[in-house]
Design an enzyme around this catalytic site. Structure first.
Site, mmCIF file in Angstrom:
data_model
loop_
_atom_site.group_PDB
_atom_site.id
_atom_site.type_symbol
_atom_site.label_atom_id
_atom_site.label_comp_id
_atom_site.label_asym_id
_atom_site.label_seq_id
_atom_site.Cartn_x
_atom_site.Cartn_y
_atom_site.Cartn_z
ATOM 1 N N GLU A 47 0.831 -1.207 0.000
ATOM 2 C CA GLU A 47 0.000 0.000 0.000
ATOM 3 C C GLU A 47 0.867 1.259 0.000
ATOM 4 O OE1 GLU A 47 -3.481 1.957 2.894
ATOM 5 O OE2 GLU A 47 -2.221 0.326 3.638
ATOM 6 N N LYS A 132 -8.784 3.829 -2.875
ATOM 7 C CA LYS A 132 -9.372 3.320 -1.631
ATOM 8 C C LYS A 132 -10.679 4.063 -1.339
ATOM 9 C CE LYS A 132 -8.198 2.126 3.151
ATOM 10 N NZ LYS A 132 -7.192 2.225 4.224
ATOM 11 N N CYS A 166 -5.822 -2.481 2.202
ATOM 12 C CA CYS A 166 -5.842 -2.501 3.674
ATOM 13 C C CYS A 166 -7.240 -2.811 4.210
ATOM 14 C CB CYS A 166 -5.289 -1.183 4.209
ATOM 15 S SG CYS A 166 -4.750 -1.272 5.939
#
Length: 348
Positions: A47, A132, A166
């Site tokens: 990430e 995200k 994540c």
């Protein structure tokens, strides 16, 4: 008879060159070359790898982090842009699929960043561009909300590949959105550590989420976590021994590769930088799907209905113009006909 791919994947348990985009891209290219030379057909980076994860928000109050944010914004990657082009050229030359986490910038605002994962095909083309959906906790101080445009599974010669970033990997709706598109290889990316207390072990969470998605979706999962170097700790601590001690005591997140019955395909990497290799055989998903197929017979789509809006989250949408000012974009220093220099006539 239909056959499915077999290939080697490389998960990068690696650190960026902290806040240095050019040197981080150099390092990434070197790691990709190494993985390709070792027979990998796909590489997965953590990430926000380029140029770093904004861990400073876990160390100090927001008012003390403005300089870090300015530096991160200045180092942001644009899609398309020179850094992405360099990765794409390497992917095409080495015929390797690249999954890369970036801090993405935009021309719409010099202060807007996204936590983004891009997937580049072995032909150098951009296969997916995922932002995200919701930044987690302190991440909201750095990243804007993403959108559903990247919640897609792409069909490649290596199988059907999806990716989540994540905490998205504990979002059952996001995971089902990929599962229902026939995902076979799942990419999950993470930072190096979690320093925010709350009795939460992200390291344990990486294991649990990876096992859960493999078990539920019957897929292979490549979970790639960043590595925090001693140099980066020194930069972040700024001489504060207490902050340095907190980082030293922080639990390192693991990098792991699991198969469709949640079996480890390679030893877990955690305490040192390295490249984790594993062999993937998509055929291994078939029998597991016979046991539980939540994208098929094991579900009731007449009862459950998930709708995903893939609209991009743009700041403005312009209606088609009915006309335009003809003199826009003219060079006003040129006046060959004298039209611009003639004084307007007075009204009669």
């Amino acid at each position: 008879m239909r056959t499915y791919p077999k290939f080697k994947v490389a998960a990068m348990h690696a650190s960026p060159v902290f806040l240095d985009t050019a040197k981080t891209v150099d390092k990434a290219c070197s790691l990709i070359e190494e993985a390709a030379s070792n027979g990998a057909s796909m590489v997965v980076f953590p990430e926000a790898f380029i140029p770093c994860f904004p861990i400073w928000h876990s160390l100090r109050a927001p008012g003390f982090n403005h300089d870090y944010f300015r530096r991160l914004a200045a180092a942001a990657v644009h899609v398309p842009g020179p850094e992405v082009r360099r990765l794409a050229e390497l992917a095409k030359r080495r015929e390797i699929v690249i999954s890369m986490g970036i801090n993405e910038g935009t021309t719409a605002s010099i202060g807007c960043l996204w936590n983004t994962n891009i997937l580049i095909g072995s032909d150098g083309r951009l296969l997916n561009h995922h932002r995200k959906i919701v930044p987690t906790y302190m991440e909201k101080l750095t990243w804007a909300n993403g959108d559903g445009a990247g919640l897609r599974v792409v069909d490649t010669p290596l199988g059907r590949i999806g990716a989540l970033i994540c905490a998205e990997n504990c979002n059952p709706l996001a995971r089902h959105a990929l599962m229902a598109q026939g995902e076979q290889v799942h990419i999950a990316t993470y930072p190096s550590t979690w320093l925010n207390g709350g009795n939460m072990s992200l390291a344990e969470g990486v294991r649990i989420r990876t096992e859960a998605h493999c078990t539920e979706a019957k897929v292979f999962t490549i979970a790639a976590s960043m590595f925090l170097t001693e140099t980066a700790k020194d930069i972040l601590a700024e001489g504060d021994k207490e902050l340095r001690a907190r980082m030293d005591a922080g639990e390192r997140n693991p990098t792991m590769i699991m198969g469709p019955s949640a079996e480890l395909k390679a030893p877990v990497l955690r305490d040192e930088e390295g490249i984790l290799y594993a062999d993937i055989d998509i055929n291994d998903c078939i029998v597991q799907k016979q046991f539980h197929d939540l994208a098929g017979y094991m579900n009731r789509f007449d009862i459950f209905n998930l709708t995903v809006d893939r609209s991009t989250n743009d700041p403005v949408t312009f209606a088609p113009a009915r006309g335009r000012r003809e003199h826009l974009d003219l060079d006003l220093t040129e006046d060959p006909a004298g039209a611009w220099s003639r004084a307007p006539q007075a009204a009669e």
